[in-house]
Design a protein around this motif. Structure first.
Motif, PDB file in Angstrom:
ATOM      1  N   GLY A 166      -2.325   3.691  -0.689  1.00  0.00           N
ATOM      2  CA  GLY A 166      -1.403   4.582   0.003  1.00  0.00           C
ATOM      3  C   GLY A 166      -1.993   5.099   1.288  1.00  0.00           C
ATOM      4  N   GLN A 177      -3.086   3.382 -12.611  1.00  0.00           N
ATOM      5  CA  GLN A 177      -2.869   2.148 -13.340  1.00  0.00           C
ATOM      6  C   GLN A 177      -4.205   1.534 -13.694  1.00  0.00           C
ATOM      7  N   GLU A 225       0.812  -1.203   0.000  1.00  0.00           N
ATOM      8  CA  GLU A 225       0.000   0.000   0.000  1.00  0.00           C
ATOM      9  C   GLU A 225       0.852   1.261   0.000  1.00  0.00           C
ATOM     10  N   LEU A 226       1.895   1.222   0.776  1.00  0.00           N
ATOM     11  CA  LEU A 226       2.707   2.421   0.895  1.00  0.00           C
ATOM     12  C   LEU A 226       3.688   2.555  -0.251  1.00  0.00           C
ATOM     13  N   GLY A 227       3.808   1.500  -1.017  1.00  0.00           N
ATOM     14  CA  GLY A 227       4.720   1.566  -2.141  1.00  0.00           C
ATOM     15  C   GLY A 227       6.170   1.691  -1.723  1.00  0.00           C
ATOM     16  N   LEU A 284       1.493  -4.311 -16.912  1.00  0.00           N
ATOM     17  CA  LEU A 284       0.331  -3.498 -16.577  1.00  0.00           C
ATOM     18  C   LEU A 284      -0.046  -2.512 -17.664  1.00  0.00           C
ATOM     19  N   GLN A 325       1.801   8.667 -14.762  1.00  0.00           N
ATOM     20  CA  GLN A 325       2.508   9.150 -13.583  1.00  0.00           C
ATOM     21  C   GLN A 325       2.325  10.642 -13.462  1.00  0.00           C
ATOM     22  N   GLY A 335      11.007   5.411   4.165  1.00  0.00           N
ATOM     23  CA  GLY A 335      10.138   6.550   3.897  1.00  0.00           C
ATOM     24  C   GLY A 335       9.583   7.114   5.180  1.00  0.00           C
ATOM     25  N   ARG A 336       9.062   8.304   5.099  1.00  0.00           N
ATOM     26  CA  ARG A 336       8.547   8.942   6.305  1.00  0.00           C
ATOM     27  C   ARG A 336       7.051   8.753   6.372  1.00  0.00           C
ATOM     28  N   ARG A 382      -2.182   5.079  -6.991  1.00  0.00           N
ATOM     29  CA  ARG A 382      -1.217   4.864  -5.919  1.00  0.00           C
ATOM     30  C   ARG A 382      -0.391   6.101  -5.687  1.00  0.00           C
ATOM     31  N   ILE A 383       0.248   6.082  -4.562  1.00  0.00           N
ATOM     32  CA  ILE A 383       1.157   7.182  -4.272  1.00  0.00           C
ATOM     33  C   ILE A 383       2.491   6.602  -3.870  1.00  0.00           C
ATOM     34  N   GLN A 384       3.534   7.299  -4.242  1.00  0.00           N
ATOM     35  CA  GLN A 384       4.865   6.860  -3.841  1.00  0.00           C
ATOM     36  C   GLN A 384       5.622   8.046  -3.299  1.00  0.00           C
ATOM     37  N   GLN A 385       6.404   7.782  -2.303  1.00  0.00           N
ATOM     38  CA  GLN A 385       7.190   8.871  -1.743  1.00  0.00           C
ATOM     39  C   GLN A 385       8.489   9.016  -2.497  1.00  0.00           C
ATOM     40  N   THR A 417       1.364  -5.696  -5.381  1.00  0.00           N
ATOM     41  CA  THR A 417       2.105  -4.452  -5.262  1.00  0.00           C
ATOM     42  C   THR A 417       1.703  -3.470  -6.359  1.00  0.00           C
ATOM     43  N   GLY A 418       1.427  -3.986  -7.516  1.00  0.00           N
ATOM     44  CA  GLY A 418       1.052  -3.100  -8.605  1.00  0.00           C
ATOM     45  C   GLY A 418       2.239  -2.381  -9.190  1.00  0.00           C
ATOM     46  N   PHE A 419       1.925  -1.334  -9.864  1.00  0.00           N
ATOM     47  CA  PHE A 419       2.986  -0.630 -10.562  1.00  0.00           C
ATOM     48  C   PHE A 419       3.869   0.122  -9.578  1.00  0.00           C
ATOM     49  N   GLN A 420       5.136  -0.017  -9.782  1.00  0.00           N
ATOM     50  CA  GLN A 420       6.083   0.741  -8.964  1.00  0.00           C
ATOM     51  C   GLN A 420       6.858   1.670  -9.875  1.00  0.00           C
ATOM     52  N   ALA A 421       6.688   2.926  -9.626  1.00  0.00           N
ATOM     53  CA  ALA A 421       7.434   3.873 -10.444  1.00  0.00           C
ATOM     54  C   ALA A 421       8.897   3.811 -10.067  1.00  0.00           C
ATOM     55  N   HIS A 422       9.669   4.098 -11.015  1.00  0.00           N
ATOM     56  CA  HIS A 422      11.094   4.086 -10.748  1.00  0.00           C
ATOM     57  C   HIS A 422      11.498   5.428 -10.175  1.00  0.00           C
ATOM     58  N   ILE A 423      12.001   5.348  -8.966  1.00  0.00           N
ATOM     59  CA  ILE A 423      12.326   6.579  -8.253  1.00  0.00           C
ATOM     60  C   ILE A 423      13.819   6.628  -8.022  1.00  0.00           C
TER      61      ILE A 423
END
Lengths: 317, 111
Positions: free
Chosen positions: B110, B46, A230-232, B77, B82, A247-248, B32-35, A303-309
């Motif tokens: 998230g 998505q 959920e928090l990715g 997917l 984004q 992460g915070r 979704r959200i990512q930090q 998990t779904g899509f994870q953006a590349h950070i």
């Protein structure tokens, strides 16, 4: 009338938000005259021979006279004067009983309307919960004592029992014999609030994950997986079985996620109980309720899509 | 024979109603959200239906929310939008009002 309305509406609103509600509600249910006093900025006491209270009683008289009468007059002369002396006798009676009676009413109302919220609130509740636990335990007992008198009053007499008396009796018996059926939902959904600390600048420690997942009867790996999805983010469990999340995150945010977890993977949709377990059958998870026996399938954690950070990789070629 | 009589057409009360759990999970839209570093975040959308032109949606989103964004192609997917910043609720609003996507088919993840 106004005082009652004022009294009631805020509760309804407050139920929507998270914690103060619990406190408020509980308070209200404990001490009757609290809110009215507060609102009308009158005399600050707990229980009361006040004009306001009388006013209140009058309002509730229609609803409550039965009970009140029977409690008060039961030991002396069980039955008959009930319908007659509605308004008059109340004033002297209240000093003692009103408190508890009002309490009951309040609680019931709250129970019904807050039914859904309870669930959500359930998820994660703050410190009051601990105190509240005692409270909720206390209350039924208090009522019981009172109920006994009442019962004695009408059991011995020939008059017809009123619906309310019978209802009361039923709930009393139910509560003593199997309390889990009596709809005392509050105490079932007690889950300690996540204790969240910051480690360094970029990591968050979720200290009581183990405790919480034990309360929910879930393996902490599952909860952990859900949190990360959920928090990715990612993270690990440290030596003291605390969860370190990258992460915070603030406690509130984690509360939200946990609540979602509970809604999705812990509560039974049919009977709203949280005494459930997850069973895995050929790659599918099923949520099996232990109190009502219903089963439903739950989706796996994805998990779904994870953006590349972070830094971009250099393009090859 | 019996098929010719209107009344005898069987109605199975236990048949799938169609809008049950079965059809749904495939077409959820996940937001979704990512930090990122600091207080920066990234919102990903998505599972938008393929019949919509992702590019045009993205352009509208960017304009509406005043943020930048891209389309990322993922192997499994498909295309994922984004956006910079926490746009989850706004995206949901947008999708439900502009594209008439049911809110129950949108999942916000998230914290």
């Amino acid at each position: 009338m106004a005082s009652v309305d004022e009294n009631l509406t805020p509760t309804a609103e407050e139920q929507l938000d998270f914690d103060p509600t619990m406190k408020k509600k509980k308070k209200k249910s404990k001490a009757v005259s609290f809110t009215p006093d507060e609102l009308d900025d009158a005399i600050p006491q707990e229980e009361t021979p006040d004009p306001e209270v009388d006013e209140l009683t009058d309002m509730f008289a229609g609803l409550k006279k039965k009970k009140k009468k029977s409690t008060s007059s039961a030991p002396l002369e069980p039955a008959d004067d009930e319908p007659a002396a509605d308004a008059g006798a109340e004033d002297n009676v209240e000093e003692f009983d009103f408190g508890s009676q009002k309490k009951k009413k309040k609680k019931k109302v709250a129970d019904v309307s807050a039914f859904e919220q309870q669930l959500e609130e359930a998820g994660v509740n703050e410190e009051e919960e601990v105190g509240e636990e005692d409270e909720t335990f206390e209350k039924p007992e208090a009522e019981e004592g009172e109920g006994e008198e009442e019962e004695a009053g009408w059991l011995n007499s020939d008059r017809e029992y009123t619906y309310e008396e019978l209802l009361h009796r039923f709930f009393k018996i139910l509560r003593t014999n199997n309390p889990e059926l009596a709809g005392e939902r509050g105490q079932r959904y007690k889950i300690p609030p996540p204790s969240v600390m910051r480690e360094g600048n970029k990591k968050t420690i979720f200290a009581n994950l183990k405790d919480i997942s034990d309360r929910m009867h879930r393996p902490y790996e599952h909860v952990m997986q859900f949190l990360f999805a959920e928090l990715g983010t990612s993270g690990s469990v440290d030596g003291n079985s605390r969860l370190v999340i990258k992460g915070r995150f603030q406690q509130k945010q984690l509360e939200n996620v946990l609540r979602r977890y509970i809604m999705e993977y812990v509560t039974c949709k049919t009977c709203k109980s949280i005494s459930t377990h997850l069973a895995k059958e050929n790659r599918l998870y099923f949520l099996v309720c232990e109190s009502c026996g219903s089963r439903r399938s739950v989706s796996g954690i994805k998990t779904g899509f994870q953006a590349h950070i972070g830094k971009r990789k250099k393009m090859v070629g | 024979m019996s098929t010719s009589i209107e009344n005898l057409k069987t109605f199975d009360p236990f048949a799938d109603t169609g809008d049950d759990d079965i059809s749904q999970p495939t077409n959820y839209i996940h937001i979704r959200i990512q930090q990122r570093n600091g207080r920066k975040t990234l919102t990903t959308v998505q599972g938008l239906p393929v019949e919509y032109d992702q590019k045009r949606i993205l352009r509208a989103l960017k304009k509406d929310f005043a943020c930048n964004g891209t389309i990322v192609k993922d192997d499994e997917l498909g295309e994922v939008i984004q956006l910079q910043g926490d746009q989850r609720v706004k995206v949901m609003e947008f999708l439900s009002t502009q594209l008439n996507i049911l809110k129950k088919n949108i999942k916000i993840h998230g914290f």
